[in-house]
Design a protein around this motif. Structure first.
Motif, PDB file in Angstrom:
ATOM      1  N   TRP A   1       0.846  -1.189   0.000  1.00  0.00           N
ATOM      2  CA  TRP A   1       0.000   0.000   0.000  1.00  0.00           C
ATOM      3  C   TRP A   1       0.886   1.245   0.000  1.00  0.00           C
ATOM      4  O   TRP A   1       1.940   1.232   0.630  1.00  0.00           O
ATOM      5  CB  TRP A   1      -0.897  -0.010   1.243  1.00  0.00           C
ATOM      6  N   PRO A   2       0.500   2.318  -0.662  1.00  0.00           N
ATOM      7  CA  PRO A   2      -0.782   2.526  -1.337  1.00  0.00           C
ATOM      8  C   PRO A   2      -0.822   1.892  -2.723  1.00  0.00           C
ATOM      9  O   PRO A   2       0.204   1.523  -3.285  1.00  0.00           O
ATOM     10  CB  PRO A   2      -0.885   4.045  -1.435  1.00  0.00           C
ATOM     11  N   TYR A   3      -2.037   1.777  -3.255  1.00  0.00           N
ATOM     12  CA  TYR A   3      -2.215   1.254  -4.592  1.00  0.00           C
ATOM     13  C   TYR A   3      -1.808   2.314  -5.614  1.00  0.00           C
ATOM     14  O   TYR A   3      -1.905   3.521  -5.361  1.00  0.00           O
ATOM     15  CB  TYR A   3      -3.662   0.817  -4.798  1.00  0.00           C
ATOM     16  N   GLN A   4      -1.349   1.859  -6.755  1.00  0.00           N
ATOM     17  CA  GLN A   4      -0.729   2.761  -7.729  1.00  0.00           C
ATOM     18  C   GLN A   4      -1.623   3.924  -8.118  1.00  0.00           C
ATOM     19  O   GLN A   4      -1.143   5.048  -8.298  1.00  0.00           O
ATOM     20  CB  GLN A   4      -0.319   1.982  -8.976  1.00  0.00           C
ATOM     21  N   GLN A   5      -2.934   3.713  -8.220  1.00  0.00           N
ATOM     22  CA  GLN A   5      -3.825   4.784  -8.644  1.00  0.00           C
ATOM     23  C   GLN A   5      -3.899   5.921  -7.624  1.00  0.00           C
ATOM     24  O   GLN A   5      -4.362   7.014  -7.939  1.00  0.00           O
ATOM     25  CB  GLN A   5      -5.232   4.247  -8.922  1.00  0.00           C
ATOM     26  N   ASP A   6      -3.420   5.669  -6.391  1.00  0.00           N
ATOM     27  CA  ASP A   6      -3.467   6.696  -5.348  1.00  0.00           C
ATOM     28  C   ASP A   6      -2.127   7.375  -5.120  1.00  0.00           C
ATOM     29  O   ASP A   6      -2.022   8.273  -4.277  1.00  0.00           O
ATOM     30  CB  ASP A   6      -3.943   6.073  -4.028  1.00  0.00           C
ATOM     31  N   TRP A   7      -1.091   6.957  -5.831  1.00  0.00           N
ATOM     32  CA  TRP A   7       0.245   7.475  -5.558  1.00  0.00           C
ATOM     33  C   TRP A   7       0.346   8.975  -5.747  1.00  0.00           C
ATOM     34  O   TRP A   7       0.916   9.674  -4.906  1.00  0.00           O
ATOM     35  CB  TRP A   7       1.274   6.756  -6.453  1.00  0.00           C
ATOM     36  N   ALA A   8      -0.164   9.492  -6.845  1.00  0.00           N
ATOM     37  CA  ALA A   8      -0.016  10.917  -7.131  1.00  0.00           C
ATOM     38  C   ALA A   8      -0.669  11.750  -6.039  1.00  0.00           C
ATOM     39  O   ALA A   8      -0.091  12.740  -5.564  1.00  0.00           O
ATOM     40  CB  ALA A   8      -0.624  11.244  -8.496  1.00  0.00           C
ATOM     41  N   ALA A   9      -1.862  11.364  -5.619  1.00  0.00           N
ATOM     42  CA  ALA A   9      -2.575  12.133  -4.601  1.00  0.00           C
ATOM     43  C   ALA A   9      -1.872  12.080  -3.253  1.00  0.00           C
ATOM     44  O   ALA A   9      -1.946  13.036  -2.468  1.00  0.00           O
ATOM     45  CB  ALA A   9      -4.008  11.614  -4.468  1.00  0.00           C
ATOM     46  N   LYS A  10      -1.171  10.989  -2.974  1.00  0.00           N
ATOM     47  CA  LYS A  10      -0.515  10.823  -1.676  1.00  0.00           C
ATOM     48  C   LYS A  10       0.960  11.186  -1.707  1.00  0.00           C
ATOM     49  O   LYS A  10       1.638  11.112  -0.683  1.00  0.00           O
ATOM     50  CB  LYS A  10      -0.696   9.382  -1.189  1.00  0.00           C
ATOM     51  N   GLY A  11       1.466  11.574  -2.866  1.00  0.00           N
ATOM     52  CA  GLY A  11       2.870  11.961  -2.961  1.00  0.00           C
ATOM     53  C   GLY A  11       3.833  10.803  -2.870  1.00  0.00           C
ATOM     54  O   GLY A  11       4.961  10.954  -2.370  1.00  0.00           O
ATOM     55  N   VAL A  12       3.414   9.642  -3.351  1.00  0.00           N
ATOM     56  CA  VAL A  12       4.238   8.434  -3.266  1.00  0.00           C
ATOM     57  C   VAL A  12       4.924   8.182  -4.603  1.00  0.00           C
ATOM     58  O   VAL A  12       4.336   8.381  -5.670  1.00  0.00           O
ATOM     59  CB  VAL A  12       3.372   7.221  -2.870  1.00  0.00           C
ATOM     60  N   THR A  13       6.168   7.750  -4.555  1.00  0.00           N
ATOM     61  CA  THR A  13       6.959   7.434  -5.748  1.00  0.00           C
ATOM     62  C   THR A  13       7.689   6.112  -5.513  1.00  0.00           C
ATOM     63  O   THR A  13       7.840   5.666  -4.359  1.00  0.00           O
ATOM     64  CB  THR A  13       8.005   8.522  -6.025  1.00  0.00           C
ATOM     65  N   PRO A  14       8.175   5.472  -6.577  1.00  0.00           N
ATOM     66  CA  PRO A  14       8.981   4.257  -6.379  1.00  0.00           C
ATOM     67  C   PRO A  14      10.190   4.499  -5.480  1.00  0.00           C
ATOM     68  O   PRO A  14      10.524   3.648  -4.645  1.00  0.00           O
ATOM     69  CB  PRO A  14       9.395   3.879  -7.801  1.00  0.00           C
ATOM     70  N   ALA A  15      10.830   5.644  -5.633  1.00  0.00           N
ATOM     71  CA  ALA A  15      11.998   5.940  -4.794  1.00  0.00           C
ATOM     72  C   ALA A  15      11.602   6.009  -3.323  1.00  0.00           C
ATOM     73  O   ALA A  15      12.333   5.536  -2.443  1.00  0.00           O
ATOM     74  CB  ALA A  15      12.642   7.251  -5.228  1.00  0.00           C
ATOM     75  N   LEU A  16      10.435   6.594  -3.035  1.00  0.00           N
ATOM     76  CA  LEU A  16       9.956   6.652  -1.657  1.00  0.00           C
ATOM     77  C   LEU A  16       9.695   5.254  -1.123  1.00  0.00           C
ATOM     78  O   LEU A  16      10.050   4.942   0.020  1.00  0.00           O
ATOM     79  CB  LEU A  16       8.685   7.497  -1.575  1.00  0.00           C
ATOM     80  N   CYS A  17       9.085   4.385  -1.939  1.00  0.00           N
ATOM     81  CA  CYS A  17       8.800   3.016  -1.514  1.00  0.00           C
ATOM     82  C   CYS A  17      10.079   2.284  -1.133  1.00  0.00           C
ATOM     83  O   CYS A  17      10.156   1.643  -0.075  1.00  0.00           O
ATOM     84  CB  CYS A  17       8.092   2.264  -2.626  1.00  0.00           C
TER      85      CYS A  17
END
Length: 233
Positions: free
Chosen positions: A116-132
């Protein structure tokens, strides 16, 4: 190939009775991995799975080999508006939630659940592969320091792909519990792993299609005897 059989449970299955755990062991299930906590929620704010302790002690008493997993929330650090969101804080709260359980000789090493989060929510939550990638490594390092034990990683192959964990060689040394590919009948061999791992240590081979002896749905897991022995602390 003879495989070691297991299940994983959480509050979804509720508080499983002593008799049911004994029947589970008698049915040929040898291990269970139990959800203990949910990240981004300190223990005093309800971040503890309500039945983990009872299930942990009852499964142990029934002769199953037990372990724990902690669900995490990969999110950008925001100490002002969302304190205790950092990977270090989530790992610290997870360790506090278990009270040291899951790190004793004869138990299965602890896994971090990263899906989590699911890919469709990444932009809204500020998540990137580097962050993961950074988050998982930092969570792992803090939990390992606190517990004095190595920790494993649970996730789905697709999530690993979109998070680009396949490019993170640093994770390859972590024991890997793979969710899927799901099949309807008990496999006779372990599935192919997802890069960067060269083997799948535990396979969650179905999505809630196994059954406890009382008929309650549960996730089924398999592991080779050699790997199983290596995962026991």
């Amino acid at each position: 190939m003879t495989l070691v059989r297991g299940v994983d449970v959480s509050s979804v299955q509720g508080q499983i009775s002593d008799a049911e755990w004994a029947a589970t062991k008698a049915s040929g299930v040898d291990f269970v991995i139990i959800k203990c906590s949910e990240g981004n929620k300190p223990p005093h704010q309800g971040g503890i799975d309500p039945f983990w302790r009872q299930n942990f002690s009852r499964a142990t008493a029934a002769g199953l080999t037990v372990g724990l997993y902690h669900f995490t929330y990969i999110l950008p650090v925001d100490e002002v508006n969302h304190p205790r969101r950092s990977p270090e804080d989530q790992a610290t709260d997870a360790w506090a939630a278990c009270g040291g359980a899951g790190a004793s000789p004869g138990q299965i090493l602890t896994f971090g659940d990263f899906e989590w989060p699911y890919q469709q929510d990444w932009a809204a939550k500020g998540v990137t592969p580097a962050l993961c990638q950074d988050f998982i490594c930092r969570w792992r390092d803090r939990y390992a320091t606190l517990s004095g034990r190595r920790v494993g990683l649970y996730s789905f192959p697709y999530w690993i792909y979109v998070a680009q964990l396949k490019n993170c060689a640093e994770l390859a040394a972590m024991p890997y519990w793979q969710a899927g590919p799901y099949v309807d009948t008990l496999p006779t061999s372990m599935p192919a792993p997802t890069a960067p791992w060269t083997s799948c240590d535990i396979s969650q081979w179905n999505g809630g299609k196994s059954r406890l002896p009382d008929g309650q749905p549960v996730d089924g897991n398999i592991c080779t005897p050699e790997t199983f022995a290596d995962l026991i602390l």
